[in-house]
Design a protein around this motif. Structure first.
Motif, PDB file in Angstrom:
ATOM      1  N   ALA A  14       0.836  -1.207   0.000  1.00  0.00           N
ATOM      2  CA  ALA A  14       0.000   0.000   0.000  1.00  0.00           C
ATOM      3  C   ALA A  14       0.870   1.257   0.000  1.00  0.00           C
ATOM      4  O   ALA A  14       0.541   2.254  -0.660  1.00  0.00           O
ATOM      5  N   ALA A  15       1.986   1.208   0.733  1.00  0.00           N
ATOM      6  CA  ALA A  15       2.900   2.354   0.747  1.00  0.00           C
ATOM      7  C   ALA A  15       3.508   2.576  -0.641  1.00  0.00           C
ATOM      8  O   ALA A  15       3.617   3.716  -1.111  1.00  0.00           O
ATOM      9  N   VAL A  16       3.891   1.491  -1.316  1.00  0.00           N
ATOM     10  CA  VAL A  16       4.434   1.612  -2.675  1.00  0.00           C
ATOM     11  C   VAL A  16       3.348   2.161  -3.608  1.00  0.00           C
ATOM     12  O   VAL A  16       3.618   3.040  -4.430  1.00  0.00           O
ATOM     13  N   ALA A  17       2.133   1.677  -3.462  1.00  0.00           N
ATOM     14  CA  ALA A  17       1.033   2.165  -4.309  1.00  0.00           C
ATOM     15  C   ALA A  17       0.801   3.655  -4.098  1.00  0.00           C
ATOM     16  O   ALA A  17       0.589   4.407  -5.055  1.00  0.00           O
ATOM     17  N   ARG A  18       0.839   4.097  -2.853  1.00  0.00           N
ATOM     18  CA  ARG A  18       0.653   5.515  -2.541  1.00  0.00           C
ATOM     19  C   ARG A  18       1.771   6.358  -3.151  1.00  0.00           C
ATOM     20  O   ARG A  18       1.527   7.419  -3.707  1.00  0.00           O
ATOM     21  N   GLU A  19       2.988   5.879  -3.034  1.00  0.00           N
ATOM     22  CA  GLU A  19       4.144   6.636  -3.521  1.00  0.00           C
ATOM     23  C   GLU A  19       4.217   6.675  -5.045  1.00  0.00           C
ATOM     24  O   GLU A  19       4.844   7.557  -5.617  1.00  0.00           O
ATOM     25  N   THR A  20       3.600   5.701  -5.714  1.00  0.00           N
ATOM     26  CA  THR A  20       3.659   5.644  -7.180  1.00  0.00           C
ATOM     27  C   THR A  20       2.387   6.181  -7.826  1.00  0.00           C
ATOM     28  O   THR A  20       2.079   5.832  -8.967  1.00  0.00           O
ATOM     29  N   ALA A  21       1.668   7.024  -7.116  1.00  0.00           N
ATOM     30  CA  ALA A  21       0.415   7.572  -7.657  1.00  0.00           C
ATOM     31  C   ALA A  21       0.646   8.353  -8.953  1.00  0.00           C
ATOM     32  O   ALA A  21      -0.260   8.482  -9.763  1.00  0.00           O
ATOM     33  N   GLY A  22       1.862   8.838  -9.185  1.00  0.00           N
ATOM     34  CA  GLY A  22       2.163   9.593 -10.395  1.00  0.00           C
ATOM     35  C   GLY A  22       2.362   8.732 -11.628  1.00  0.00           C
ATOM     36  O   GLY A  22       2.440   9.256 -12.733  1.00  0.00           O
ATOM     37  N   LEU A  23       2.461   7.430 -11.456  1.00  0.00           N
ATOM     38  CA  LEU A  23       2.616   6.536 -12.603  1.00  0.00           C
ATOM     39  C   LEU A  23       1.285   6.341 -13.310  1.00  0.00           C
ATOM     40  O   LEU A  23       0.225   6.515 -12.715  1.00  0.00           O
ATOM     41  N   SER A  24       1.370   5.935 -14.557  1.00  0.00           N
ATOM     42  CA  SER A  24       0.141   5.579 -15.257  1.00  0.00           C
ATOM     43  C   SER A  24      -0.450   4.354 -14.563  1.00  0.00           C
ATOM     44  O   SER A  24       0.290   3.548 -13.996  1.00  0.00           O
ATOM     45  N   PRO A  25      -1.764   4.191 -14.581  1.00  0.00           N
ATOM     46  CA  PRO A  25      -2.374   3.046 -13.901  1.00  0.00           C
ATOM     47  C   PRO A  25      -1.823   1.697 -14.371  1.00  0.00           C
ATOM     48  O   PRO A  25      -1.614   0.795 -13.560  1.00  0.00           O
ATOM     49  N   GLU A  26      -1.565   1.578 -15.677  1.00  0.00           N
ATOM     50  CA  GLU A  26      -1.044   0.313 -16.192  1.00  0.00           C
ATOM     51  C   GLU A  26       0.338   0.019 -15.628  1.00  0.00           C
ATOM     52  O   GLU A  26       0.622  -1.094 -15.177  1.00  0.00           O
ATOM     53  N   ARG A  27       1.209   1.022 -15.642  1.00  0.00           N
ATOM     54  CA  ARG A  27       2.583   0.849 -15.140  1.00  0.00           C
ATOM     55  C   ARG A  27       2.572   0.579 -13.635  1.00  0.00           C
ATOM     56  O   ARG A  27       3.334  -0.243 -13.131  1.00  0.00           O
ATOM     57  N   ARG A  28       1.720   1.280 -12.927  1.00  0.00           N
ATOM     58  CA  ARG A  28       1.635   1.105 -11.473  1.00  0.00           C
ATOM     59  C   ARG A  28       1.166  -0.306 -11.116  1.00  0.00           C
ATOM     60  O   ARG A  28       1.740  -0.964 -10.251  1.00  0.00           O
ATOM     61  N   THR A  70      12.522   5.268  -8.194  1.00  0.00           N
ATOM     62  CA  THR A  70      13.131   4.552  -9.313  1.00  0.00           C
ATOM     63  C   THR A  70      12.108   4.352 -10.426  1.00  0.00           C
ATOM     64  O   THR A  70      12.396   4.599 -11.607  1.00  0.00           O
ATOM     65  N   ALA A  71      10.922   3.903 -10.076  1.00  0.00           N
ATOM     66  CA  ALA A  71       9.881   3.668 -11.077  1.00  0.00           C
ATOM     67  C   ALA A  71       9.449   4.980 -11.747  1.00  0.00           C
ATOM     68  O   ALA A  71       9.243   5.012 -12.958  1.00  0.00           O
ATOM     69  N   LEU A  72       9.332   6.032 -10.966  1.00  0.00           N
ATOM     70  CA  LEU A  72       8.925   7.317 -11.533  1.00  0.00           C
ATOM     71  C   LEU A  72      10.001   7.883 -12.445  1.00  0.00           C
ATOM     72  O   LEU A  72       9.702   8.576 -13.414  1.00  0.00           O
ATOM     73  N   GLY A  73      11.259   7.581 -12.140  1.00  0.00           N
ATOM     74  CA  GLY A  73      12.356   8.053 -12.975  1.00  0.00           C
ATOM     75  C   GLY A  73      12.378   7.368 -14.329  1.00  0.00           C
ATOM     76  O   GLY A  73      12.855   7.927 -15.310  1.00  0.00           O
ATOM     77  N   GLU A  74      11.833   6.163 -14.414  1.00  0.00           N
ATOM     78  CA  GLU A  74      11.818   5.403 -15.661  1.00  0.00           C
ATOM     79  C   GLU A  74      10.695   5.840 -16.589  1.00  0.00           C
ATOM     80  O   GLU A  74      10.780   5.673 -17.792  1.00  0.00           O
ATOM     81  N   GLU A  75       9.627   6.361 -16.026  1.00  0.00           N
ATOM     82  CA  GLU A  75       8.466   6.711 -16.841  1.00  0.00           C
ATOM     83  C   GLU A  75       8.532   8.160 -17.281  1.00  0.00           C
ATOM     84  O   GLU A  75       9.001   9.028 -16.550  1.00  0.00           O
ATOM     85  N   LEU A  76       8.051   8.404 -18.493  1.00  0.00           N
ATOM     86  CA  LEU A  76       7.974   9.773 -18.968  1.00  0.00           C
ATOM     87  C   LEU A  76       7.039  10.563 -18.076  1.00  0.00           C
ATOM     88  O   LEU A  76       6.021  10.042 -17.611  1.00  0.00           O
ATOM     89  N   PRO A  77       7.377  11.805 -17.789  1.00  0.00           N
ATOM     90  CA  PRO A  77       6.501  12.580 -16.910  1.00  0.00           C
ATOM     91  C   PRO A  77       5.132  12.783 -17.547  1.00  0.00           C
ATOM     92  O   PRO A  77       5.012  12.882 -18.766  1.00  0.00           O
TER      93      PRO A  77
END
Length: 187
Positions: A14-28, A70-77
């Protein structure tokens, strides 16, 4: 109950999910599924069953913020949306109610445009867009119901009809305020 259903693992995911809210739903979702599989393998290899052993395995995986960074750095903003465009869309959405009820010839094309613009805007989730669309369509449904239901069939009386007549055009405005709140919350 599988080991990934353990409360510590659920809290970690859940913490990882919260922190990756900026990712696209598919990538997350892909990241969370991969991480859950990795946790299951790591826990099985370590024969971890107690809380302390599970904490050790999760600590080895890394901090949820680090994983998210790390995950957010890999995805285009995600594309930045100007505040002016957001406010213009919400203003357009707000005027669709009164226009649809009191000037349908102008209101219906404006309503269609506002809904199209809402669904192409990247700053809201599908749920928020569905809420905005539903609220924007209420005045149109009210207008259609006035044509379909024979006169006098729904005899609310003037005391009940006036509040309905005033509330129906205000629903798109309320949806606009909700979308503004969601856009600010997600920014």
């Amino acid at each position: 109950m599988t080991i990934t259903d353990h409360p510590l693992v659920k809290k970690y995911l859940a913490a990882v999910a919260r922190e990756t809210a900026g990712l696209s739903p598919e990538r997350r979702n892909e990241l969370l599924a991969d991480l859950e599989e990795h946790i299951a393998v790591a826990l099985a290899e370590a024969s971890a069953s107690g809380d302390d052993e599970i904490r050790t395995v999760l600590a080895r995986l890394g901090d949820p913020r680090t994983i998210a960074a790390t995950a957010l750095g890999e995805e285009l903003p995600t594309p930045r949306v100007s505040r002016g465009r957001t406010l213009a869309l919400l203003g357009l959405l707000a005027v669709t109610g009164p226009l649809t009820v009191f000037a349908p010839v102008l209101g219906i094309p404006v309503l269609i445009g506002a809904i199209w613009w809402l669904w192409t805007a990247p700053q809201w989730r599908h749920r928020d867009k569905a809420i905005g669309t539903a609220a924007a369509l209420v005045p149109l449904l009210f207008l259609v119901s006035q044509w379909v239901v024979p006169a006098g069939a729904l005899n609310f009386g003037l005391g009940a009809f006036l509040p309905i007549l005033l509330a129906v055009p205000l629903l798109p405005t309320a949806a606009g305020l909700y979308l503004l709140w969601e856009a600010r919350r997600r920014a």
